[in-house]
Design a protein around this motif. Structure first.
Motif, PDB file in Angstrom:
ATOM      1  N   ILE A  34       4.984  43.626 -69.201  1.00  0.00           N
ATOM      2  CA  ILE A  34       4.358  44.936 -69.382  1.00  0.00           C
ATOM      3  C   ILE A  34       3.385  44.765 -70.544  1.00  0.00           C
ATOM      4  O   ILE A  34       3.770  44.843 -71.706  1.00  0.00           O
ATOM      5  CB  ILE A  34       5.394  46.030 -69.703  1.00  0.00           C
ATOM      6  CG1 ILE A  34       6.401  46.142 -68.572  1.00  0.00           C
ATOM      7  CG2 ILE A  34       4.695  47.364 -69.946  1.00  0.00           C
ATOM      8  CD1 ILE A  34       7.581  47.045 -68.869  1.00  0.00           C
ATOM      9  N   TRP A  35       2.146  44.436 -70.204  1.00  0.00           N
ATOM     10  CA  TRP A  35       1.122  44.219 -71.214  1.00  0.00           C
ATOM     11  C   TRP A  35       0.301  45.492 -71.358  1.00  0.00           C
ATOM     12  O   TRP A  35      -0.473  45.844 -70.476  1.00  0.00           O
ATOM     13  CB  TRP A  35       0.208  43.064 -70.820  1.00  0.00           C
ATOM     14  CG  TRP A  35       0.888  41.723 -70.801  1.00  0.00           C
ATOM     15  CD1 TRP A  35       1.941  41.328 -71.571  1.00  0.00           C
ATOM     16  CD2 TRP A  35       0.542  40.604 -69.996  1.00  0.00           C
ATOM     17  NE1 TRP A  35       2.271  40.031 -71.283  1.00  0.00           N
ATOM     18  CE2 TRP A  35       1.429  39.556 -70.319  1.00  0.00           C
ATOM     19  CE3 TRP A  35      -0.423  40.381 -69.020  1.00  0.00           C
ATOM     20  CZ2 TRP A  35       1.380  38.307 -69.713  1.00  0.00           C
ATOM     21  CZ3 TRP A  35      -0.477  39.137 -68.416  1.00  0.00           C
ATOM     22  CH2 TRP A  35       0.411  38.110 -68.762  1.00  0.00           C
ATOM     23  N   LYS A  36       0.489  46.178 -72.459  1.00  0.00           N
ATOM     24  CA  LYS A  36      -0.253  47.423 -72.721  1.00  0.00           C
ATOM     25  C   LYS A  36      -1.486  47.180 -73.583  1.00  0.00           C
ATOM     26  O   LYS A  36      -2.416  47.977 -73.577  1.00  0.00           O
ATOM     27  CB  LYS A  36       0.648  48.450 -73.406  1.00  0.00           C
ATOM     28  CG  LYS A  36       1.810  48.907 -72.548  1.00  0.00           C
ATOM     29  CD  LYS A  36       1.322  49.748 -71.406  1.00  0.00           C
ATOM     30  CE  LYS A  36       2.479  50.295 -70.587  1.00  0.00           C
ATOM     31  NZ  LYS A  36       2.027  50.991 -69.406  1.00  0.00           N
ATOM     32  N   THR A  37      -1.464  46.071 -74.332  1.00  0.00           N
ATOM     33  CA  THR A  37      -2.569  45.736 -75.228  1.00  0.00           C
ATOM     34  C   THR A  37      -2.659  44.218 -75.349  1.00  0.00           C
ATOM     35  O   THR A  37      -1.695  43.504 -75.028  1.00  0.00           O
ATOM     36  CB  THR A  37      -2.344  46.298 -76.653  1.00  0.00           C
ATOM     37  OG1 THR A  37      -1.206  45.637 -77.226  1.00  0.00           O
ATOM     38  CG2 THR A  37      -2.127  47.809 -76.642  1.00  0.00           C
ATOM     39  N   PRO A  38      -3.780  43.701 -75.852  1.00  0.00           N
ATOM     40  CA  PRO A  38      -3.869  42.259 -76.102  1.00  0.00           C
ATOM     41  C   PRO A  38      -2.783  41.752 -77.045  1.00  0.00           C
ATOM     42  O   PRO A  38      -2.314  40.621 -76.907  1.00  0.00           O
ATOM     43  CB  PRO A  38      -5.266  42.086 -76.699  1.00  0.00           C
ATOM     44  CG  PRO A  38      -6.046  43.218 -76.106  1.00  0.00           C
ATOM     45  CD  PRO A  38      -5.077  44.371 -76.050  1.00  0.00           C
ATOM     46  N   LYS A  39      -2.358  42.580 -77.970  1.00  0.00           N
ATOM     47  CA  LYS A  39      -1.321  42.167 -78.918  1.00  0.00           C
ATOM     48  C   LYS A  39      -0.025  41.792 -78.197  1.00  0.00           C
ATOM     49  O   LYS A  39       0.673  40.866 -78.588  1.00  0.00           O
ATOM     50  CB  LYS A  39      -1.058  43.272 -79.935  1.00  0.00           C
ATOM     51  CG  LYS A  39      -0.097  42.878 -81.011  1.00  0.00           C
ATOM     52  CD  LYS A  39       0.071  43.975 -82.039  1.00  0.00           C
ATOM     53  CE  LYS A  39       1.058  43.534 -83.114  1.00  0.00           C
ATOM     54  NZ  LYS A  39       1.247  44.564 -84.114  1.00  0.00           N
ATOM     55  N   CYS A  40       0.287  42.495 -77.114  1.00  0.00           N
ATOM     56  CA  CYS A  40       1.481  42.176 -76.317  1.00  0.00           C
ATOM     57  C   CYS A  40       1.395  40.761 -75.754  1.00  0.00           C
ATOM     58  O   CYS A  40       2.398  40.049 -75.684  1.00  0.00           O
ATOM     59  CB  CYS A  40       1.637  43.173 -75.176  1.00  0.00           C
ATOM     60  SG  CYS A  40       1.935  44.874 -75.676  1.00  0.00           S
ATOM     61  N   ILE A  41       0.207  40.370 -75.348  1.00  0.00           N
ATOM     62  CA  ILE A  41       0.000  39.027 -74.794  1.00  0.00           C
ATOM     63  C   ILE A  41       0.076  37.987 -75.906  1.00  0.00           C
ATOM     64  O   ILE A  41       0.716  36.949 -75.761  1.00  0.00           O
ATOM     65  CB  ILE A  41      -1.354  38.945 -74.059  1.00  0.00           C
ATOM     66  CG1 ILE A  41      -1.345  39.890 -72.866  1.00  0.00           C
ATOM     67  CG2 ILE A  41      -1.651  37.509 -73.618  1.00  0.00           C
ATOM     68  CD1 ILE A  41      -2.705  40.091 -72.236  1.00  0.00           C
ATOM     69  N   LYS A  42      -0.571  38.271 -77.017  1.00  0.00           N
ATOM     70  CA  LYS A  42      -0.643  37.314 -78.129  1.00  0.00           C
ATOM     71  C   LYS A  42       0.748  37.008 -78.689  1.00  0.00           C
ATOM     72  O   LYS A  42       1.001  35.893 -79.164  1.00  0.00           O
ATOM     73  CB  LYS A  42      -1.562  37.858 -79.224  1.00  0.00           C
ATOM     74  CG  LYS A  42      -2.017  36.831 -80.209  1.00  0.00           C
ATOM     75  CD  LYS A  42      -2.923  35.810 -79.558  1.00  0.00           C
ATOM     76  CE  LYS A  42      -3.649  34.985 -80.574  1.00  0.00           C
ATOM     77  NZ  LYS A  42      -4.438  33.916 -79.979  1.00  0.00           N
ATOM     78  N   THR A  43       1.654  37.971 -78.611  1.00  0.00           N
ATOM     79  CA  THR A  43       3.014  37.762 -79.091  1.00  0.00           C
ATOM     80  C   THR A  43       3.684  36.616 -78.340  1.00  0.00           C
ATOM     81  O   THR A  43       4.405  35.817 -78.915  1.00  0.00           O
ATOM     82  CB  THR A  43       3.841  39.060 -78.923  1.00  0.00           C
ATOM     83  OG1 THR A  43       3.234  40.079 -79.699  1.00  0.00           O
ATOM     84  CG2 THR A  43       5.263  38.875 -79.368  1.00  0.00           C
ATOM     85  N   ARG A  44       3.425  36.525 -77.040  1.00  0.00           N
ATOM     86  CA  ARG A  44       4.041  35.489 -76.215  1.00  0.00           C
ATOM     87  C   ARG A  44       3.162  34.243 -76.076  1.00  0.00           C
ATOM     88  O   ARG A  44       3.645  33.124 -76.065  1.00  0.00           O
ATOM     89  CB  ARG A  44       4.353  36.079 -74.830  1.00  0.00           C
ATOM     90  CG  ARG A  44       4.738  35.088 -73.771  1.00  0.00           C
ATOM     91  CD  ARG A  44       6.055  34.368 -74.107  1.00  0.00           C
ATOM     92  NE  ARG A  44       6.391  33.402 -73.086  1.00  0.00           N
ATOM     93  CZ  ARG A  44       6.070  32.114 -73.117  1.00  0.00           C
ATOM     94  NH1 ARG A  44       5.412  31.617 -74.134  1.00  0.00           N
ATOM     95  NH2 ARG A  44       6.416  31.313 -72.138  1.00  0.00           N
ATOM     96  N   TYR A  45       1.864  34.452 -75.939  1.00  0.00           N
ATOM     97  CA  TYR A  45       0.919  33.352 -75.725  1.00  0.00           C
ATOM     98  C   TYR A  45       0.008  33.236 -76.952  1.00  0.00           C
ATOM     99  O   TYR A  45      -1.080  33.805 -76.984  1.00  0.00           O
ATOM    100  CB  TYR A  45       0.083  33.603 -74.460  1.00  0.00           C
ATOM    101  CG  TYR A  45       0.894  33.594 -73.198  1.00  0.00           C
ATOM    102  CD1 TYR A  45       1.211  32.390 -72.573  1.00  0.00           C
ATOM    103  CD2 TYR A  45       1.351  34.766 -72.625  1.00  0.00           C
ATOM    104  CE1 TYR A  45       1.972  32.369 -71.406  1.00  0.00           C
ATOM    105  CE2 TYR A  45       2.113  34.757 -71.462  1.00  0.00           C
ATOM    106  CZ  TYR A  45       2.419  33.553 -70.871  1.00  0.00           C
ATOM    107  OH  TYR A  45       3.161  33.529 -69.718  1.00  0.00           O
TER     108      TYR A  45
END
Length: 97
Positions: A34-45
């Motif tokens: 559940i990616w709501k923002t780029p920050k959500c992605i950056k946390t994992r990748y």
């Protein structure tokens, strides 16, 4: 997230079999995310790069390949825009593909 155009991934790993497991893993994880923002992605990748127009570049297979997606965060849709080797990536404009 709903990932559109899985066929592009399949077609790619048929040519580059060494990418198959990494692409399957990325796909499964993206489908469950559940990616709501780029920050959500950056946390994992941590190595993901963010471009204009909600494009994201992922390093795949130990950084052997590049995957570019365009994300509609509001609707939870990930559109595959490009998958290729580093040489192929260097020949495209990642911000417009």
């Amino acid at each position: 997230m709903r990932v559109v155009a899985k066929k592009k991934l399949r077609d790619f790993w048929e040519v580059y079999p060494e990418s198959k497991i990494s692409l399957q893993d990325w796909y499964a994880e993206a489908e469950g995310a559940i990616w709501k923002t780029p920050k959500c992605i950056k946390t994992r990748y941590h190595s993901a790069s963010f471009l204009k127009d909600n494009r994201v570049v992922f390093n795949i297979g130990g950084n052997k390949f590049r995957l570019i997606v365009k994300i509609n965060y509001t609707y939870g849709v990930v559109y595959l825009r490009f998958i290729g080797t580093h040489n192929e990536y260097n020949r495209i404009n990642a911000e417009t593909i």
